[in-house]
Scaffold this motif. Structure first.
Motif, mmCIF file in Angstrom:
data_model
loop_
_atom_site.group_PDB
_atom_site.id
_atom_site.type_symbol
_atom_site.label_atom_id
_atom_site.label_comp_id
_atom_site.label_asym_id
_atom_site.label_seq_id
_atom_site.Cartn_x
_atom_site.Cartn_y
_atom_site.Cartn_z
ATOM 1 N N THR A 286 71.901 56.408 0.141
ATOM 2 C CA THR A 286 70.506 56.141 -0.472
ATOM 3 C C THR A 286 69.591 55.623 0.495
ATOM 4 O O THR A 286 70.024 54.460 1.186
ATOM 5 C CB THR A 286 70.929 55.069 -1.348
ATOM 6 O OG1 THR A 286 71.739 55.487 -2.225
ATOM 7 C CG2 THR A 286 69.657 54.721 -2.311
ATOM 8 N N ALA A 287 68.359 56.182 0.521
ATOM 9 C CA ALA A 287 67.345 55.794 1.412
ATOM 10 C C ALA A 287 66.149 55.615 0.619
ATOM 11 O O ALA A 287 65.499 56.367 -0.203
ATOM 12 C CB ALA A 287 67.152 56.914 2.459
ATOM 13 N N THR A 288 65.647 54.406 0.711
ATOM 14 C CA THR A 288 64.457 54.027 -0.061
ATOM 15 C C THR A 288 63.329 53.491 0.959
ATOM 16 O O THR A 288 63.571 52.699 1.519
ATOM 17 C CB THR A 288 64.589 52.888 -1.116
ATOM 18 O OG1 THR A 288 65.908 53.184 -1.903
ATOM 19 C CG2 THR A 288 63.347 52.705 -2.095
ATOM 20 N N ASN B 10 65.470 61.000 0.198
ATOM 21 C CA ASN B 10 66.620 61.092 0.335
ATOM 22 C C ASN B 10 66.911 61.273 2.045
ATOM 23 O O ASN B 10 66.373 62.189 2.613
ATOM 24 C CB ASN B 10 67.335 62.233 -0.269
ATOM 25 C CG ASN B 10 68.975 61.912 -0.193
ATOM 26 O OD1 ASN B 10 69.456 61.019 0.551
ATOM 27 N ND2 ASN B 10 69.596 62.659 -0.923
ATOM 28 N N GLY B 11 67.669 60.351 2.652
ATOM 29 C CA GLY B 11 67.968 60.303 4.176
ATOM 30 C C GLY B 11 68.840 61.488 4.743
ATOM 31 O O GLY B 11 69.230 61.360 5.812
#
Length: 192
Positions: free
Chosen positions: A173-175, A190-191
């Motif tokens: 998860t990338a925010t 999304n990373g």
């Protein structure tokens, strides 16, 4: 038929009196034959009653011509009152233009009246009154957005998996939050 007696005119009568006397004499002469007379004296027999009048013949109040109406007449075309003849599209367009003109006239009159009424108002008060609806809308949109985010975060989705055999599971998860300003949009990537 007896000739009616002419009234005697004197030298001192005016013309109007003479006309009135002539009219009265003519009415008396016209009514005299219709009035039954009785002979004088005690042994006079009553006059016979007048005969009843016959009902007048009915008069026609309308007439319908039974001849068929021709499909095409031989009369020349005559300009009719009102708008000139146009195609359906041109008629629709003219109606739209007239309606738009009326709407613009009413809106312009309303704005003009509002400006005339606000001519004596303090400029700061006017700026606050004009900015208040925008600020209220911005606050409400932010409140709705926060309520939606809170509803999403309140009940996180729980995944239950049952596996048989060797499993490799990767969760990433990338925010990123780059929200700056009043109307900025947060983009989550999304990373991978």
């Amino acid at each position: 038929m007896d000739t009616p007696q002419q009234p005697q005119r004197t030298a001192g009568q005016t013309a109007a009196d003479a006309v009135a006397a002539d009219l009265i004499a003519a009415v008396e002469a016209a009514v005299a034959p219709a009035v039954p007379t009785r002979p004088a004296g005690p042994s006079a027999t009553p006059a016979t009653p007048p005969e009843p009048l016959a009902a007048p013949a009915p008069l026609a109040t309308s007439y319908r011509d039974p001849a068929p109406v021709p499909a095409v007449g031989d009369a020349l075309p005559v300009a009719q009152p009102g708008r000139p003849p146009m195609s359906a599209g041109a008629t629709d367009a003219s109606v739209v233009m007239l309606a738009a003109g009326g709407g613009v006239l009413m809106a312009g009159g309303g704005v003009g009246f509002a400006l005339w009424a606000l001519a004596g108002v303090d400029p700061l008060t006017l700026a606050v009154a004009a900015g208040a609806p925008v600020a209220i809308l911005a606050a409400l949109s932010r409140l709705v957005r926060r309520a939606g985010q809170a509803a999403q975060q309140a009940a996180p989705v729980t995944h239950h998996h049952t596996y048989t055999g060797p499993i490799t599971q990767t969760h990433h998860t990338a925010t990123t939050t780059t929200a700056r300003g009043m109307f900025a949009r947060t983009i989550t990537k999304n990373g991978r």
